[in-house]
Design a protein around this motif. Structure first.
Motif, PDB file in Angstrom:
ATOM      1  N   LEU A 103       1.992 -10.054   1.786  1.00 30.92           N
ATOM      2  CA  LEU A 103       2.060  -8.593   1.771  1.00 30.92           C
ATOM      3  C   LEU A 103       2.487  -8.055   3.141  1.00 30.92           C
ATOM      4  CD1 LEU A 103      -1.151  -7.718  -0.284  1.00 30.92           C
ATOM      5  CD2 LEU A 103       1.227  -7.575  -1.055  1.00 30.92           C
ATOM      6  N   SER A 104       1.995  -8.684   4.194  1.00 31.37           N
ATOM      7  CA  SER A 104       2.411  -8.281   5.541  1.00 31.37           C
ATOM      8  C   SER A 104       3.892  -8.544   5.748  1.00 31.37           C
ATOM      9  CB  SER A 104       1.583  -9.028   6.589  1.00 31.37           C
ATOM     10  OG  SER A 104       1.991  -8.699   7.890  1.00 31.37           O
ATOM     11  N   ALA A 105       4.377  -9.691   5.258  1.00 32.48           N
ATOM     12  CA  ALA A 105       5.805 -10.005   5.373  1.00 32.48           C
ATOM     13  C   ALA A 105       6.651  -8.984   4.617  1.00 32.48           C
ATOM     14  CB  ALA A 105       6.061 -11.416   4.845  1.00 32.48           C
ATOM     15  N   CYS A 106       6.201  -8.611   3.431  1.00 28.02           N
ATOM     16  CA  CYS A 106       6.925  -7.594   2.664  1.00 28.02           C
ATOM     17  C   CYS A 106       6.931  -6.261   3.408  1.00 28.02           C
ATOM     18  CB  CYS A 106       6.286  -7.418   1.282  1.00 28.02           C
ATOM     19  SG  CYS A 106       6.499  -8.834   0.172  1.00 28.02           S
ATOM     20  N   SER A 107       5.809  -5.933   4.052  1.00 28.82           N
ATOM     21  CA  SER A 107       5.725  -4.686   4.798  1.00 28.82           C
ATOM     22  C   SER A 107       6.703  -4.667   5.962  1.00 28.82           C
ATOM     23  CB  SER A 107       4.293  -4.505   5.312  1.00 28.82           C
ATOM     24  OG  SER A 107       4.202  -3.408   6.180  1.00 28.82           O
ATOM     25  N   HIS A 108       6.760  -5.740   6.723  1.00 27.37           N
ATOM     26  CA  HIS A 108       7.630  -5.792   7.895  1.00 27.37           C
ATOM     27  C   HIS A 108       9.111  -5.844   7.519  1.00 27.37           C
ATOM     28  CE1 HIS A 108       4.299  -7.434  10.762  1.00 27.37           C
ATOM     29  NE2 HIS A 108       4.071  -6.217  10.328  1.00 27.37           N
ATOM     30  N   HIS A 138      -6.080  -6.461   2.340  1.00 30.23           N
ATOM     31  CA  HIS A 138      -4.940  -6.361   1.415  1.00 30.23           C
ATOM     32  C   HIS A 138      -4.516  -4.897   1.243  1.00 30.23           C
ATOM     33  CE1 HIS A 138      -6.976 -10.184   0.206  1.00 30.23           C
ATOM     34  NE2 HIS A 138      -5.729 -10.619   0.251  1.00 30.23           N
ATOM     35  N   TYR A 139      -5.510  -3.998   1.177  1.00 29.75           N
ATOM     36  CA  TYR A 139      -5.173  -2.580   1.064  1.00 29.75           C
ATOM     37  C   TYR A 139      -4.492  -2.069   2.334  1.00 29.75           C
ATOM     38  CZ  TYR A 139      -7.682  -1.998  -3.354  1.00 29.75           C
ATOM     39  OH  TYR A 139      -8.071  -2.074  -4.670  1.00 29.75           O
ATOM     40  N   ILE A 140      -4.908  -2.578   3.487  1.00 28.36           N
ATOM     41  CA  ILE A 140      -4.258  -2.175   4.735  1.00 28.36           C
ATOM     42  C   ILE A 140      -2.781  -2.568   4.706  1.00 28.36           C
ATOM     43  CG2 ILE A 140      -4.155  -2.629   7.220  1.00 28.36           C
ATOM     44  CD1 ILE A 140      -7.208  -2.912   7.165  1.00 28.36           C
ATOM     45  N   CYS A 141      -2.512  -3.781   4.232  1.00 34.22           N
ATOM     46  CA  CYS A 141      -1.121  -4.236   4.122  1.00 34.22           C
ATOM     47  C   CYS A 141      -0.326  -3.336   3.180  1.00 34.22           C
ATOM     48  CB  CYS A 141      -1.076  -5.684   3.642  1.00 34.22           C
ATOM     49  SG  CYS A 141      -1.674  -6.886   4.834  1.00 34.22           S
ATOM     50  N   MET A 142      -0.925  -2.962   2.050  1.00 34.04           N
ATOM     51  CA  MET A 142      -0.216  -2.125   1.086  1.00 34.04           C
ATOM     52  C   MET A 142       0.029  -0.717   1.631  1.00 34.04           C
ATOM     53  SD  MET A 142       0.795  -3.734  -1.496  1.00 34.04           S
ATOM     54  CE  MET A 142       1.308  -2.307  -2.449  1.00 34.04           C
ATOM     55  N   VAL A 143      -0.967  -0.160   2.335  1.00 38.28           N
ATOM     56  CA  VAL A 143      -0.776   1.159   2.940  1.00 38.28           C
ATOM     57  C   VAL A 143       0.326   1.099   3.979  1.00 38.28           C
ATOM     58  CG1 VAL A 143      -1.871   2.899   4.414  1.00 38.28           C
ATOM     59  CG2 VAL A 143      -3.126   1.947   2.468  1.00 38.28           C
ATOM     60  N   ASP A 144       0.354   0.038   4.759  1.00 37.58           N
ATOM     61  CA  ASP A 144       1.409  -0.140   5.758  1.00 37.58           C
ATOM     62  C   ASP A 144       2.774  -0.283   5.086  1.00 37.58           C
ATOM     63  OD1 ASP A 144       2.096  -0.600   8.620  1.00 37.58           O
ATOM     64  OD2 ASP A 144       2.735  -2.544   7.866  1.00 37.58           O
ATOM     65  N   LEU A 145       2.810  -1.057   3.996  1.00 35.32           N
ATOM     66  CA  LEU A 145       4.053  -1.271   3.254  1.00 35.32           C
ATOM     67  C   LEU A 145       4.588   0.056   2.701  1.00 35.32           C
ATOM     68  CD1 LEU A 145       6.113  -3.104   1.678  1.00 35.32           C
ATOM     69  CD2 LEU A 145       4.403  -3.232  -0.128  1.00 35.32           C
ATOM     70  N   LEU A 146       3.729   0.813   2.037  1.00 35.88           N
ATOM     71  CA  LEU A 146       4.160   2.080   1.443  1.00 35.88           C
ATOM     72  C   LEU A 146       4.484   3.111   2.517  1.00 35.88           C
ATOM     73  CD1 LEU A 146       1.493   2.243  -1.419  1.00 35.88           C
ATOM     74  CD2 LEU A 146       3.914   1.677  -1.669  1.00 35.88           C
ATOM     75  N   GLY A 147       3.676   3.112   3.578  1.00 30.30           N
ATOM     76  CA  GLY A 147       3.904   4.076   4.644  1.00 30.30           C
ATOM     77  C   GLY A 147       5.216   3.845   5.365  1.00 30.30           C
ATOM     78  N   ARG A 148       5.549   2.613   5.669  1.00 24.84           N
ATOM     79  CA  ARG A 148       6.817   2.314   6.345  1.00 24.84           C
ATOM     80  C   ARG A 148       8.002   2.720   5.469  1.00 24.84           C
ATOM     81  NH1 ARG A 148       6.596  -1.320  10.711  1.00 24.84           N
ATOM     82  NH2 ARG A 148       4.521  -2.180  11.126  1.00 24.84           N
ATOM     83  N   ALA A 149       7.834   2.598   4.145  1.00 22.10           N
ATOM     84  CA  ALA A 149       8.909   2.944   3.223  1.00 22.10           C
ATOM     85  C   ALA A 149       8.988   4.449   2.974  1.00 22.10           C
ATOM     86  CB  ALA A 149       8.710   2.210   1.903  1.00 22.10           C
ATOM     87  N   GLY A 150       8.110   5.231   3.582  1.00 20.38           N
ATOM     88  CA  GLY A 150       8.129   6.677   3.408  1.00 20.38           C
ATOM     89  C   GLY A 150       7.355   7.176   2.219  1.00 20.38           C
ATOM     90  N   LEU A 151       6.658   6.281   1.518  1.00 17.49           N
ATOM     91  CA  LEU A 151       5.882   6.673   0.335  1.00 17.49           C
ATOM     92  C   LEU A 151       4.469   7.055   0.769  1.00 17.49           C
ATOM     93  CD1 LEU A 151       7.091   3.756  -1.982  1.00 17.49           C
ATOM     94  CD2 LEU A 151       7.998   6.086  -1.857  1.00 17.49           C
ATOM     95  N   LEU A 152       4.382   8.141   1.551  1.00 19.46           N
ATOM     96  CA  LEU A 152       3.109   8.514   2.149  1.00 19.46           C
ATOM     97  C   LEU A 152       2.101   9.003   1.118  1.00 19.46           C
ATOM     98  CD1 LEU A 152       4.363  10.367   5.363  1.00 19.46           C
ATOM     99  CD2 LEU A 152       3.776   7.972   5.068  1.00 19.46           C
ATOM    100  N   ASP A 153       2.559   9.772   0.142  1.00 14.53           N
ATOM    101  CA  ASP A 153       1.635  10.269  -0.879  1.00 14.53           C
ATOM    102  C   ASP A 153       1.073   9.117  -1.707  1.00 14.53           C
ATOM    103  OD1 ASP A 153       2.046  12.870  -0.047  1.00 14.53           O
ATOM    104  OD2 ASP A 153       3.688  13.232  -1.472  1.00 14.53           O
ATOM    105  N   GLY A 160      10.346  -4.391   4.494  1.00 17.21           N
ATOM    106  CA  GLY A 160      10.717  -3.329   3.570  1.00 17.21           C
ATOM    107  C   GLY A 160      10.853  -3.752   2.136  1.00 17.21           C
ATOM    108  N   HIS A 161      10.244  -4.875   1.735  1.00 18.28           N
ATOM    109  CA  HIS A 161      10.303  -5.333   0.335  1.00 18.28           C
ATOM    110  C   HIS A 161       9.176  -4.676  -0.451  1.00 18.28           C
ATOM    111  CE1 HIS A 161      12.732  -8.446   2.321  1.00 18.28           C
ATOM    112  NE2 HIS A 161      13.284  -8.649   1.128  1.00 18.28           N
TER     113      HIS A 161
END
Length: 850
Positions: free
Chosen positions: A560-565, A591-606, A567-568
């Motif tokens: 999940l961290s790799a996907c976050s870094h 795991h939730y931290i990774c997902m929040v980071d993943l969505l946040g980096r992609a601009g999906l803040l809501d 943009g997958h």
């Protein structure tokens, strides 16, 4: 000279020495005093002394023997050539006075082989073992022929020293004398080879024996048990019974440790039942072995039952029971039992007991009690024991008192590899990575060769400091000493190379591994992730699933961290849902931290905000901080303010949250709000640590902060930067001032960008390295302190100077000297956005403001 036989008898009667020597006494009395010649008197009196000493040997009357020795020294100097001295040496050895026995032995001009054997046996049993081997060689040098009784004692000393080469020499001598078929000699050879680690040779000798008694079987069984070979040990016990030899209590004692190690509880219970049927359980050694076995099998109630049934408990029983509680994670009970031992005061605390109870204090992080035990160790002299010292080091380190641990380590008189491993592990656990390398170098200067466990402590320090050259030296040392066959070392090397920016070498180490465990796969997936290589991480993860291994929760954090870094987003969502549906792994907060980071980096803040609110447990500061970081990237002030209030309500853990909110305000020009945040940060005692970059040049690490002028070559570095700025502007470079989140003039912003920590590091590297060498810049945005320090490379000739940093960000920039705007090099990612993998212009890869 005429001996007074009756006078000697009167002396003996006064001293109470005639109880067991009436025959000699009567023989002396029957002689007429006036007709005894000197030779007859000498022979008769020698026999008399010999008889007296023989009686003392049988009764182990040390005090009576010393009186005879005293009388000899005062009145009978002529006995130097008689067997009396041999008997006297025998007496001292029988009474465990080995040093006195050796003094008498050295006065005997021509000792018989029996006396040689007695002396060698004494050292083989009581130590030092080296003396037994030395006496054996001296015996051969003067031409005394060993007997079949000599070799078991010498081989026992070889076993104690694990001196296999000397043991082989003794074995060759046994063959030359034709004693290799003797059951006692063969048993001793089996014991020596087994304890020295050559089980193959031990098995060969055992198989060649024509007759095997229970002692021979026990020696072979104990050898396999010593090395933890449970299946082979049990097989030998079965073969022993089939051969018609019944196991005795020593057999059971030999097998129990490997039963406990293998957690074979049913087998242990069967042996317990057998011991009860054979009435062995009155043996305190066997009872202690059973107690220890149940403790290792986590049956603490059974262990305590046996302990309570032991009528006469020795220090080994108490240590075993306390150790069983510690092993079963029952620290409170262990401390209570120790208090009971101290309260009864029937047995003094031994070094083993003290080491065990110190482990309990370390587990409970009970620093106060651990310090009191340290005081007790000093008063009793047990602090000089290496095992106690090593446990004290671990206790201080696990309680976070690393300064006391370092002081105690410096005061230790005797240090072994465990000592160095304990202090290095403690330093690493408490964030003192640079001290690890210093201590490692000190270890080698003391002539102690690093073992596998030591390297497992050093390589993470190299990872922490991104000390590539030191880590490479460690890799070379591991290859030379054969450590790379160990999975744990390879895992550490993968982590080290990944964090030093050498992901390709990490992959080579991974591909060459003979055996990969889940940690190996996780380490490389994490490595790909922090380098922004999400595609490679996903591909490796699929290979991992095909290998038949099952991923654990750490594996999903890594992917999940790799996907976050990278943009997958789609793949990240897919595997987040799959971990609970397909792999039955309940997501943790990480795991939730990774997902929040993943969505946040992609601009999906809501969506990231909704995910936090829908979690089955309360979010902590880390989750909100991940969302706040995304608000900064996408300049979402409203949500950022809301998240910041959440963080302040929970309690900020570090200065990072204040900095993020301040930067959000600064990015949109709300300077007053940014200043208010910084004032609040200061009032609450949080201090922002400067961003830092460091570069390794010829084995030396040089650290820089923004605007740093403390480096010895600062003037040359600044001139080089000015030259580069002119050349970059000629090629079309324009400073991106929006990255400077300070309310200053444009010209000042350009100067701030010019003296960015990473630019300083690059300029110094260009000045110091040849054009053919790449430049590897490591950044640490959470450094706690900055200083220069010097460390000679522990495994090579290189020297090291650098940064006393903590928890470095592994994001790195690797550049060639010949880099131009039209020839950008791949970038592993910047601390703010690791998804960037290439830079089209100078302003992108030199744009950070810290």
């Amino acid at each position: 000279m005429i001996w007074g036989a009756r006078g000697l008898c009167r002396f003996s009667n006064r001293r109470g020495l005639l109880t067991n020597c009436q025959a000699h006494c009567n023989a002396l009395k029957s002689l007429a005093e006036d007709c005894i010649t000197q030779e007859e008197a000498f022979q008769t009196t020698a026999k008399y002394y010999t008889g007296l000493l023989e009686a003392c040997i049988r009764s182990k009357s040390l005090s009576q023997g010393k009186k005879i020795h005293q009388h000899l020294l005062k009145n009978s100097t002529s006995f130097i050539d008689s067997p009396v001295l041999e008997k006297l040496a025998h007496l001292y050895i029988a009474c465990d006075e080995v040093q006195l026995g050796r003094c008498v032995f050295d006065e005997i001009p021509y000792p018989t082989v029996i006396v040689w054997n007695l002396m060698i046996r004494a050292y083989a049993w009581h130590g030092p073992f080296e003396e037994a081997i030395h006496l054996y060689h001296r015996m051969l040098d003067i031409g005394v022929k060993p007997t079949k009784f000599t070799f078991p004692f010498v081989l026992k000393a070889c076993s104690g020293l694990q001196a296999m080469e000397v043991g082989r020499e003794v074995h060759d001598h046994v063959k030359r004398l034709g004693l290799d078929s003797d059951v006692f000699v063969c048993t001793a050879l089996i014991d020596m080879y087994a304890k020295s680690g050559d089980l193959g040779e031990a098995q060969k000798i055992f198989n060649g024996m024509l007759y095997r008694d229970v002692v021979a079987w026990n020696a072979m069984i104990a050898g396999f048990s010593l090395h933890g070979l449970y299946d082979d040990t049990v097989r030998l016990v079965v073969e022993m019974q089939k051969a018609g030899t019944s196991p005795n209590s020593s057999t059971i004692v030999a097998v129990l440790p490997t039963v406990g190690q293998a957690n074979a509880l049913s087998q242990g219970k069967a042996m317990h039942a057998y011991s009860m049927r054979r009435n062995f359980c009155n043996d305190v050694v066997l009872e202690t072995g059973l107690l220890d076995m149940y403790g290792r099998c986590h049956c603490i109630s059974h262990a305590r039952t046996i302990f309570d049934m032991i009528s006469v408990k020795n220090e080994v029983c108490w240590s075993a029971m306390i150790g069983a509680y510690v092993l079963c994670d029952s620290m409170v009970e262990a401390l209570a039992l120790y208090d009971e031992l101290v309260h009864k005061s029937v047995i003094n605390t031994t070094s083993v007991t003290l080491a065990i109870i110190l482990r309990a204090c370390a587990r409970l992080t009970d620093f106060s009690r651990g310090r009191r035990l340290h005081c007790y160790a000093i008063k009793s002299g047990l602090d000089l024991d290496t095992m106690v010292g090593n446990t004290l080091l671990s206790m201080y380190a696990k309680c976070g008192v690393i300064d006391d641990a370092l002081r105690f380590f410096d005061l230790m008189v005797f240090k072994d590899t465990v000592s160095y491993g304990a202090i290095m592990s403690g330093c690493m656990q408490n964030g003192y990575a640079e001290e690890v390398l210093l201590i490692f170098h000190q270890m080698q200067l003391c002539g102690i060769d690093p073992d596998l466990a030591t390297l497992l402590g050093v390589l993470p320090a190299c990872s922490h400091l991104a000390a590539f050259q030191h880590g490479g030296c460690g890799h070379g040392y591991s290859i030379v000493h054969g450590f790379v066959t160990e999975t744990s070392i390879c895992n550490a090397l993968i982590d080290m190379y990944s964090k030093c920016g050498k992901i390709n070498i990490a992959r080579q180490v991974f591909d060459r591994m003979n055996s990969k465990d889940i940690i190996s796969w996780n380490a490389l997936i994490v490595g790909y992730g922090v380098h922004g290589l999400g595609g490679e991480a996903l591909s490796l993860f699929n290979n991992f699933l095909e290998s038949g291994l099952k991923p654990d929760d750490v594996t999903f954090i890594a992917i999940l961290s790799a996907c976050s870094h990278s943009g997958h987003v789609t793949e990240g969502k897919q595997w987040f849902n799959a971990m609970s549906l397909d792999f039955n792994i309940i997501p943790r907060i990480e795991h939730y931290i990774c997902m929040v980071d993943l969505l946040g980096r992609a601009g999906l803040l809501d969506e990231a905000h909704s995910l936090i609110l829908s979690m089955p447990f309360e979010p902590d500061v880390r989750l909100w901080s991940a969302l706040l970081a995304a608000c900064r990237i996408h300049k979402n002030i409203e949500l950022g303010e809301e998240v910041s209030k959440k963080i302040q309500g929970i309690g900020a853990e570090s200065t990072g949250n204040f900095v993020l909110l301040s930067n959000i305000y600064s990015a949109v020009g709300r300077w007053d709000d940014a200043e208010d945040v910084r004032i609040t940060q200061k009032d609450r005692g949080f201090k922002k640590s400067p961003g830092c970059s460091w570069v390794e040049v010829n084995g030396v690490i040089h650290a820089f902060v923004g605007g740093d002028r403390s480096h010895p070559e600062s003037s040359q570095i600044n001139r080089k930067l000015d030259e580069l700025l002119v050349e970059m502007k000629r090629l079309g470079y324009r400073a991106e001032s929006s990255f400077v989140l300070q309310d200053v003039e444009e010209e000042e912003k350009e100067r701030i960008l010019l003296y960015h920590s990473e630019k300083l590091a690059i300029a110094f590297a260009i000045l110091s390295l040849s054009p053919t060498k790449p430049i590897l810049i490591t950044k640490n945005l959470r450094v706690k302190r900055v200083q220069r320090w010097s460390i000679p490379c522990p495994l090579g000739s290189c020297k090291k100077r650098g940064l006393g940093g903590r928890d470095p960000h592994v994001s790195q920039t690797k550049l060639d000297h010949n880099l131009t705007p039209t020839q950008p090099k791949a970038r592993a990612g910047a601390p703010g956005d690791p998804r960037q993998t290439a830079s089209p212009s100078w302003k992108l890869w030199l744009s950070d403001s810290n």
